[in-house]
Write a protein that holds these residues in place. Sequence first.
Motif, PDB file in Angstrom:
ATOM      1  N   VAL A   1     -18.968  17.709   0.092  1.00  0.00           N
ATOM      2  CA  VAL A   1     -18.468  19.136   0.261  1.00  0.00           C
ATOM      3  C   VAL A   1     -18.843  19.362   1.621  1.00  0.00           C
ATOM      4  CG1 VAL A   1     -18.856  21.594  -0.213  1.00  0.00           C
ATOM      5  CG2 VAL A   1     -19.117  20.026  -2.061  1.00  0.00           C
TER       6      VAL A   1
ATOM      7  N   ALA B   1     -19.793  16.279 -10.641  1.00  0.00           N
ATOM      8  CA  ALA B   1     -18.290  16.703 -10.904  1.00  0.00           C
ATOM      9  C   ALA B   1     -17.549  16.679  -9.513  1.00  0.00           C
ATOM     10  CB  ALA B   1     -18.076  17.958 -11.464  1.00  0.00           C
ATOM     11  N   GLN B   2     -16.165  16.398  -9.443  1.00  0.00           N
ATOM     12  CA  GLN B   2     -15.250  16.500  -8.475  1.00  0.00           C
ATOM     13  C   GLN B   2     -14.097  17.383  -8.965  1.00  0.00           C
ATOM     14  OE1 GLN B   2     -14.851  12.339  -7.614  1.00  0.00           O
ATOM     15  NE2 GLN B   2     -16.527  12.232  -5.886  1.00  0.00           N
ATOM     16  N   LEU B   3     -13.701  18.290  -8.072  1.00  0.00           N
ATOM     17  CA  LEU B   3     -12.641  19.103  -8.569  1.00  0.00           C
ATOM     18  C   LEU B   3     -11.466  18.911  -7.308  1.00  0.00           C
ATOM     19  CD1 LEU B   3     -14.629  20.511 -10.421  1.00  0.00           C
ATOM     20  CD2 LEU B   3     -12.925  22.163 -10.471  1.00  0.00           C
TER      21      LEU B   3
ATOM     22  N   ALA C   1     -13.210  24.615   2.529  1.00  0.00           N
ATOM     23  CA  ALA C   1     -12.811  25.310   1.465  1.00  0.00           C
ATOM     24  C   ALA C   1     -13.828  24.961   0.164  1.00  0.00           C
ATOM     25  CB  ALA C   1     -11.394  24.911   0.776  1.00  0.00           C
TER      26      ALA C   1
ATOM     27  N   HIS D   1     -16.730  27.215   0.628  1.00  0.00           N
ATOM     28  CA  HIS D   1     -16.643  28.415   0.497  1.00  0.00           C
ATOM     29  C   HIS D   1     -16.416  28.803  -1.112  1.00  0.00           C
ATOM     30  CE1 HIS D   1     -16.242  29.907   4.091  1.00  0.00           C
ATOM     31  NE2 HIS D   1     -15.307  29.059   4.490  1.00  0.00           N
TER      32      HIS D   1
ATOM     33  N   GLY E   1      -6.912  30.754  -8.208  1.00  0.00           N
ATOM     34  CA  GLY E   1      -8.086  30.757  -9.196  1.00  0.00           C
ATOM     35  C   GLY E   1      -7.751  29.400  -9.934  1.00  0.00           C
ATOM     36  N   ILE E   2      -7.069  28.558  -9.588  1.00  0.00           N
ATOM     37  CA  ILE E   2      -6.996  27.310 -10.415  1.00  0.00           C
ATOM     38  C   ILE E   2      -8.463  26.578 -10.499  1.00  0.00           C
ATOM     39  CG2 ILE E   2      -5.650  25.010 -10.657  1.00  0.00           C
ATOM     40  CD1 ILE E   2      -3.204  26.424  -9.300  1.00  0.00           C
ATOM     41  N   ALA E   3      -8.921  26.174  -9.317  1.00  0.00           N
ATOM     42  CA  ALA E   3     -10.115  25.413  -9.542  1.00  0.00           C
ATOM     43  C   ALA E   3     -11.176  26.310 -10.617  1.00  0.00           C
ATOM     44  CB  ALA E   3     -10.843  25.278  -8.093  1.00  0.00           C
TER      45      ALA E   3
ATOM     46  N   ARG F   1      -3.646  26.756  -3.807  1.00  0.00           N
ATOM     47  CA  ARG F   1      -4.942  27.243  -3.562  1.00  0.00           C
ATOM     48  C   ARG F   1      -4.854  28.716  -3.500  1.00  0.00           C
ATOM     49  NH1 ARG F   1      -7.925  22.693   0.281  1.00  0.00           N
ATOM     50  NH2 ARG F   1      -7.577  21.025  -1.287  1.00  0.00           N
ATOM     51  N   ARG F   2      -6.313  29.294  -3.682  1.00  0.00           N
ATOM     52  CA  ARG F   2      -6.343  30.732  -3.788  1.00  0.00           C
ATOM     53  C   ARG F   2      -5.890  31.412  -4.979  1.00  0.00           C
ATOM     54  NH1 ARG F   2      -9.367  31.928   0.734  1.00  0.00           N
ATOM     55  NH2 ARG F   2     -10.147  33.853  -0.495  1.00  0.00           N
TER      56      ARG F   2
ATOM     57  N   VAL G   1      -7.667  20.803  -5.379  1.00  0.00           N
ATOM     58  CA  VAL G   1      -6.358  21.381  -5.847  1.00  0.00           C
ATOM     59  C   VAL G   1      -5.670  21.156  -4.888  1.00  0.00           C
ATOM     60  CG1 VAL G   1      -5.624  23.781  -6.204  1.00  0.00           C
ATOM     61  CG2 VAL G   1      -7.935  23.481  -7.097  1.00  0.00           C
TER      62      VAL G   1
HETATM   63  C1  LIG Z   1     -12.525  24.039  -3.501  1.00  0.00           C
HETATM   64  C2  LIG Z   1     -11.220  23.954  -3.941  1.00  0.00           C
HETATM   65  C3  LIG Z   1     -11.365  22.995  -5.223  1.00  0.00           C
HETATM   66  C4  LIG Z   1     -10.883  25.611  -4.385  1.00  0.00           C
HETATM   67  O1  LIG Z   1      -9.963  25.267  -5.286  1.00  0.00           O
HETATM   68  P1  LIG Z   1      -8.925  27.036  -5.536  1.00  0.00           P
HETATM   69  O2  LIG Z   1      -7.864  26.731  -6.826  1.00  0.00           O
HETATM   70  O3  LIG Z   1      -8.108  27.232  -4.290  1.00  0.00           O
HETATM   71  O4  LIG Z   1     -10.120  27.895  -5.861  1.00  0.00           O
HETATM   72  P2  LIG Z   1      -9.942  29.379  -6.310  1.00  0.00           P
HETATM   73  O5  LIG Z   1      -8.642  29.785  -6.082  1.00  0.00           O
HETATM   74  O6  LIG Z   1     -10.475  29.252  -7.670  1.00  0.00           O
HETATM   75  O7  LIG Z   1     -11.129  29.896  -5.535  1.00  0.00           O
HETATM   76  C5  LIG Z   1     -12.077  31.036  -6.354  1.00  0.00           C
HETATM   77  C6  LIG Z   1     -12.748  31.835  -5.018  1.00  0.00           C
HETATM   78  O8  LIG Z   1     -13.539  30.817  -4.291  1.00  0.00           O
HETATM   79  C7  LIG Z   1     -13.528  31.447  -3.012  1.00  0.00           C
HETATM   80  N1  LIG Z   1     -12.724  30.462  -2.262  1.00  0.00           N
HETATM   81  C8  LIG Z   1     -12.078  29.342  -2.498  1.00  0.00           C
HETATM   82  N2  LIG Z   1     -11.505  28.728  -1.252  1.00  0.00           N
HETATM   83  C9  LIG Z   1     -11.969  29.573  -0.389  1.00  0.00           C
HETATM   84  C10 LIG Z   1     -11.552  29.444   0.795  1.00  0.00           C
HETATM   85  N3  LIG Z   1     -10.665  28.422   1.541  1.00  0.00           N
HETATM   86  N4  LIG Z   1     -12.038  30.188   1.752  1.00  0.00           N
HETATM   87  C11 LIG Z   1     -13.128  31.387   1.347  1.00  0.00           C
HETATM   88  N5  LIG Z   1     -13.259  31.437   0.133  1.00  0.00           N
HETATM   89  C12 LIG Z   1     -12.697  30.602  -0.689  1.00  0.00           C
HETATM   90  C13 LIG Z   1     -13.081  32.693  -3.124  1.00  0.00           C
HETATM   91  O9  LIG Z   1     -13.754  33.777  -3.102  1.00  0.00           O
HETATM   92  C14 LIG Z   1     -11.993  32.719  -4.296  1.00  0.00           C
HETATM   93  O10 LIG Z   1     -11.299  33.794  -4.676  1.00  0.00           O
HETATM   94  P3  LIG Z   1     -10.453  34.696  -4.118  1.00  0.00           P
HETATM   95  O11 LIG Z   1      -9.260  33.678  -3.728  1.00  0.00           O
HETATM   96  O12 LIG Z   1     -10.146  35.908  -4.925  1.00  0.00           O
HETATM   97  O13 LIG Z   1     -10.988  35.240  -2.692  1.00  0.00           O
HETATM   98  C15 LIG Z   1      -9.927  23.439  -3.073  1.00  0.00           C
HETATM   99  O14 LIG Z   1     -10.073  24.090  -1.951  1.00  0.00           O
HETATM  100  C16 LIG Z   1     -10.143  21.842  -2.979  1.00  0.00           C
HETATM  101  O15 LIG Z   1      -9.502  21.267  -3.422  1.00  0.00           O
HETATM  102  N6  LIG Z   1     -10.997  21.535  -1.860  1.00  0.00           N
HETATM  103  C17 LIG Z   1     -11.220  20.134  -1.563  1.00  0.00           C
HETATM  104  C18 LIG Z   1     -11.959  19.463  -2.429  1.00  0.00           C
HETATM  105  C19 LIG Z   1     -13.404  20.112  -2.687  1.00  0.00           C
HETATM  106  O16 LIG Z   1     -14.057  20.448  -1.714  1.00  0.00           O
HETATM  107  N7  LIG Z   1     -13.840  20.419  -4.089  1.00  0.00           N
HETATM  108  C20 LIG Z   1     -15.009  21.220  -4.226  1.00  0.00           C
HETATM  109  C21 LIG Z   1     -16.324  20.284  -4.404  1.00  0.00           C
HETATM  110  S1  LIG Z   1     -16.235  19.274  -5.916  1.00  0.00           S
END
Ligand SMILES: CC(C)(COP(=O)(O)OP(=O)(O)OC[C@H]1O[C@@H](n2cnc3c(N)ncnc32)[C@H](O)[C@@H]1OP(=O)(O)O)[C@@H](O)C(=O)NCCC(=O)NCCS
Length: 318
Positions: free
Chosen positions: A120, A82-84, A125, A128, A94-96, A91-92, A86
């Motif tokens: 990753v 999977a690849q996600l 991000a 994390h 809860g969308i992912a 961000r932050r 946002v």
């Molecule tokens: C990784 C990614 C999908 C997260 O999306 P998001 O919607 O911001 O994530 P969420 O809001 O659901 O995060 C849930 C929890 O994860 C952790 N988290 C997410 N991003 C974080 C960051 N940049 N730094 C620290 N903790 C983080 C936190 O615990 C967060 O909870 P909190 O905001 O209440 O502290 C986004 O940053 C992104 O698109 N990154 C680039 C692509 C990627 O790496 N994808 C993942 C691999 S497939």
Amino acid sequence: MIEIQPGSDVDIDEYHAMRCAVYAVDYPELPTPTRQATAAVLAVPPVHLGERLMWQAHLDGRLVAAATSYLPVDGNEHLAIAQLFVHPEFRRQGIATELLRAITPVLRERGRTSIEGRHVTEGGAGDHWTKALGFRAVHTTLTQILNFGEVDRGRWEVAVPEGYRLVRWIGAAPDDVVESYASARNAIADAPAGLVTPKWSVDRVRRVEAGLAKHGVECRTVVAVDPDGEVVGLTELEYRPLNPMRLMQGDTAVLAAHRGHGLGLAMKAAMLRWFTADRDGLREIWTNTGADNTHMVEVNLRLGFETARRSNVVSLRL
Ligand SMILES: CC(C)(COP(=O)(O)OP(=O)(O)OC[C@H]1O[C@@H](n2cnc3c(N)ncnc32)[C@H](O)[C@@H]1OP(=O)(O)O)[C@@H](O)C(=O)NCCC(=O)NCCS
């Protein structure tokens, strides 16, 4: 309110704008995607990874996130890749996490018990977020890029090791070698990888070839054949007319008993000479290799690839 829709029906410009924003923040070491590359990604799935499922998330009508999952077969039926991503502006919130929660039941219904994320960046991000959800890193990958405008093509003048000959084709493997070719492809299973590598058979070879042909992908293969006529090594390189400047490296493998003779270097060098002899306008090749697969990494460097990026494969039991 987030709306999550399945399917690949997406506005290319909006999807491309989101992809560029993600690359700028998360993958600054990689070139900014062109619109052509984004259109190609949407239209041409990586066939060898299996069926592709896609989802988009909208917030107040705006595209804010996307998820893609592949369902590999031939021994990997437990796995979903999977690849996600946002949009950085959203961000932050809860969308992912919500998106992952929405797609998980679909993957479970399809019999998948493990989910694997790729590319990753350590400390980024994605790192994390996946750690917060309980994923663990299982493998480290290097992305290497060869730039045709900069490379010294003299690096590709490599002789074929004595006792072997090279055979090549575009598209389907010739009938007289396909069986030994399918069996040699299982040598990739020795390469350190996160993905449990598929069990290759003539049937799988023919299915993958048909899938590539259906999507208009030109896949070229160079194999090394030993004096008994058996295929002992192979390398593949894909050309997508929708993204004609970038070639994508497929598998490269040499059977264990034939390693250490320079076959990998000779096959890849022959492939580079062949492609560049009859295709103009190529800009680069991308390849992903296990970071601890030092021989492959070294072969790529000798041919003029440069290491652009290091990332992890992460995994979670569903
Ligand atoms: C990784 C990614 C999908 C997260 O999306 P998001 O919607 O911001 O994530 P969420 O809001 O659901 O995060 C849930 C929890 O994860 C952790 N988290 C997410 N991003 C974080 C960051 N940049 N730094 C620290 N903790 C983080 C936190 O615990 C967060 O909870 P909190 O905001 O209440 O502290 C986004 O940053 C992104 O698109 N990154 C680039 C692509 C990627 O790496 N994808 C993942 C691999 S497939």
